[in-house]
Design a protein around this motif. Structure first.
Motif, mmCIF file in Angstrom:
data_model
loop_
_atom_site.group_PDB
_atom_site.id
_atom_site.type_symbol
_atom_site.label_atom_id
_atom_site.label_comp_id
_atom_site.label_asym_id
_atom_site.label_seq_id
_atom_site.Cartn_x
_atom_site.Cartn_y
_atom_site.Cartn_z
ATOM 1 N N ASN A 130 0.805 -1.230 0.000
ATOM 2 C CA ASN A 130 0.000 0.000 0.000
ATOM 3 C C ASN A 130 0.839 1.282 0.000
ATOM 4 O O ASN A 130 0.394 2.327 0.471
ATOM 5 N N TRP A 139 -10.401 -1.616 -1.781
ATOM 6 C CA TRP A 139 -9.327 -0.651 -1.543
ATOM 7 C C TRP A 139 -8.970 -0.435 -0.081
ATOM 8 O O TRP A 139 -7.826 -0.086 0.233
ATOM 9 N N HIS A 152 -5.759 1.271 -0.203
ATOM 10 C CA HIS A 152 -5.201 0.940 -1.518
ATOM 11 C C HIS A 152 -4.195 -0.201 -1.404
ATOM 12 O O HIS A 152 -3.010 -0.048 -1.723
ATOM 13 N N LEU A 183 -6.994 2.054 -9.903
ATOM 14 C CA LEU A 183 -5.586 2.330 -9.661
ATOM 15 C C LEU A 183 -4.716 1.312 -10.396
ATOM 16 O O LEU A 183 -4.854 0.103 -10.192
ATOM 17 N N THR A 209 -0.878 6.495 -1.854
ATOM 18 C CA THR A 209 -1.464 6.058 -3.122
ATOM 19 C C THR A 209 -2.689 6.858 -3.552
ATOM 20 O O THR A 209 -3.302 6.533 -4.578
ATOM 21 N N ASN A 237 -3.605 6.363 -9.164
ATOM 22 C CA ASN A 237 -5.045 6.424 -8.912
ATOM 23 C C ASN A 237 -5.732 7.311 -9.960
ATOM 24 O O ASN A 237 -6.194 8.413 -9.673
ATOM 25 N N ASP A 295 -7.864 -1.354 -6.332
ATOM 26 C CA ASP A 295 -8.955 -0.382 -6.229
ATOM 27 C C ASP A 295 -9.970 -0.618 -7.345
ATOM 28 O O ASP A 295 -10.361 0.305 -8.059
#
Length: 420
Positions: free
Chosen positions: A28, A53, A76, A161, A223, A232, A259
């Motif tokens: 992450n 996410w 994330h 993402l 992120t 993202n 995500d």
């Protein structure tokens, strides 16, 4: 089964019913020192399983306490990194999305409005946002919600993402420029950007030494935003049949993805604005040598796929660079102000139909709503439009001489203390 049919391997497996922090092949933070978890050959098709996410912090229930209390240092959880053989800095990696689906045993997702002081969203200040959410149930390509009745629409499932790993030089640049922005707005609520923080950092790999993990946790970029490498991007049409071309900054490219969204409106207004889901994405990758120079790649190039719900009848709401819903201030060609005004005009219309402000906010974030810049040259007003498909509604919502029929659609999921 025909002998000519090749089974597509699943290279990263995830259990969506277990916390992300208990699983391998997830991380992450963005950092060049996170090793590749798997390696693929150019032209190889493969499946990657992805957690939702927040890594399992949000539940299928009828309160939004979990949205209120979400830990934004633990979000994330990306599947990867995925290295591709032969990729070197200066190359471009081509990523074809072959399919995106929810897990068969988890046919639901959610959309959330985050608290002003914990995440925010487009109207965090204007609405003094309190946590709300809608649970969506999936049936084939369609989504419906008990929290926003009278709605049914086809989703365009996609990864919110996806991106390649940064070099150390690029990571340092991200942290420098975002750090300067934070320093200039030290007390901003919501925060203008999120700095690296060791709390909540996760790399699910056996054998990663403590020194490397500590460096990732200390320096790793958060992120939340998209950057030069992708990240993202939240492009709602980046679905089946799409192709993306990413710059390569480290050997192997080290792509990560996650995500996943069942559906999303342009702009993803409410921060957690898509229909968030856990699921499976099928990819194929290849390398273009010297692609950064060949295509003048400062950022990725995206070629959306052909999958798009056919909603031809729409209501289009306009916004301009004047705060007509606030103090009436004139702004100078501000497209964000214009977008906000278009959204507020749409929300006001939906309230006339009986939806609450919170339901309307969630709906515009989650449904296949299109937004476009209509004009960006006619001073002093930029013009932005928001296009609402009328066929997703159970009842006719088009204007008539008798006005609009207002119905009771209840309310979305709110906090257990009743605060909205």
């Amino acid at each position: 089964m025909s002998a000519n049919v090749k089974k597509i391997p699943t290279l990263i497996k995830v259990d969506p019913h277990k916390a992300a922090t208990e699983q391998k092949g997830l991380h992450n933070r963005w950092h060049p020192d996170i090793p590749a978890y798997v390696t693929v050959k150019p032209g190889q098709a493969f499946k990657i399983e992805c957690h939702e996410w927040t890594g399992g912090q949000i539940r299928n229930n009828d309160t939004s306490d979990d949205i209120r209390d979400v830990d934004l240092t633990r979000i994330h959880y990306l599947s990867g990194p995925i290295a591709i053989e032969g990729a070197e800095p200066g190359d471009a990696v081509v990523v074809d999305i072959l399919d995106v689906n929810p897990f068969p045993n988890m046919n639901w997702g959610y959309t959330g409005i985050f608290e002003l002081n914990n995440g925010g969203g487009l109207f965090a200040k204007e609405f003094d946002s309190k946590a709300c959410k809608a649970i969506w149930d999936f049936e084939g390509v369609y989504a419906t919600s008990r929290h926003i009745p009278g709605i049914k629409f086809a989703g365009i499932s996609h990864p919110g993402l996806i991106g390649t790993a940064p070099s150390q030089e690029l990571l340092d640049e991200w942290n420098r420029r975002e750090g300067e922005l934070i320093a200039c707005h030290e007390h901003a609520v919501p925060a203008k950007a999120l700095p690296p923080i060791a709390k909540g950092a996760y790399v699910g790999q056996d054998g990663l030494n403590a020194q490397t993990f500590d460096k990732v946790a200390k320096e790793g970029a958060r992120t939340i935003p998209g950057r030069e490498h992708g990240g993202n991007v939240d492009i709602k049409n980046l679905s089946r049949g799409s192709r993306s071309i990413f710059p390569v900054y480290v050997p192997g490219a080290n792509l990560s993805v996650g995500d996943l969204h069942f559906s999303q409106g342009d702009g993803e207004l409410s921060f957690c604005g898509a229909i968030e889901m856990a699921g499976i994405i099928t990819l194929k990758m290849s390398v273009i040598k010297g692609g950064v120079d060949k295509f003048a790649l400062k950022q990725p190039i995206f070629m959306p796929g052909p999958m798009d719900p056919q909603y031809s009848s729409r209501l289009v709401f306009e916004g301009i660079s004047v705060d007509l819903h606030g103090d009436g201030k004139q702004y100078d060609m501000d497209a964000t102000v214009a977008y906000k005004q278009a959204a507020l005009n749409t929300i006001a219309y939906l309230q006339k139909l009986g939806y609450t402000r919170e339901q309307a906010y969630l709906l515009l974030s989650a449904a296949p709503v299109d937004s476009h810049i209509g004009a960006i040259v006619d001073s002093p007003n930029a013009c932005v439009t928001m296009s609402l498909p009328v066929d997703i509604f159970e009842h006719d919502i088009r204007p008539s001489p008798d006005g609009l029929v207002k119905r009771d659609y209840g309310q979305c999921a709110i906090r257990s203390d009743g605060v909205v």
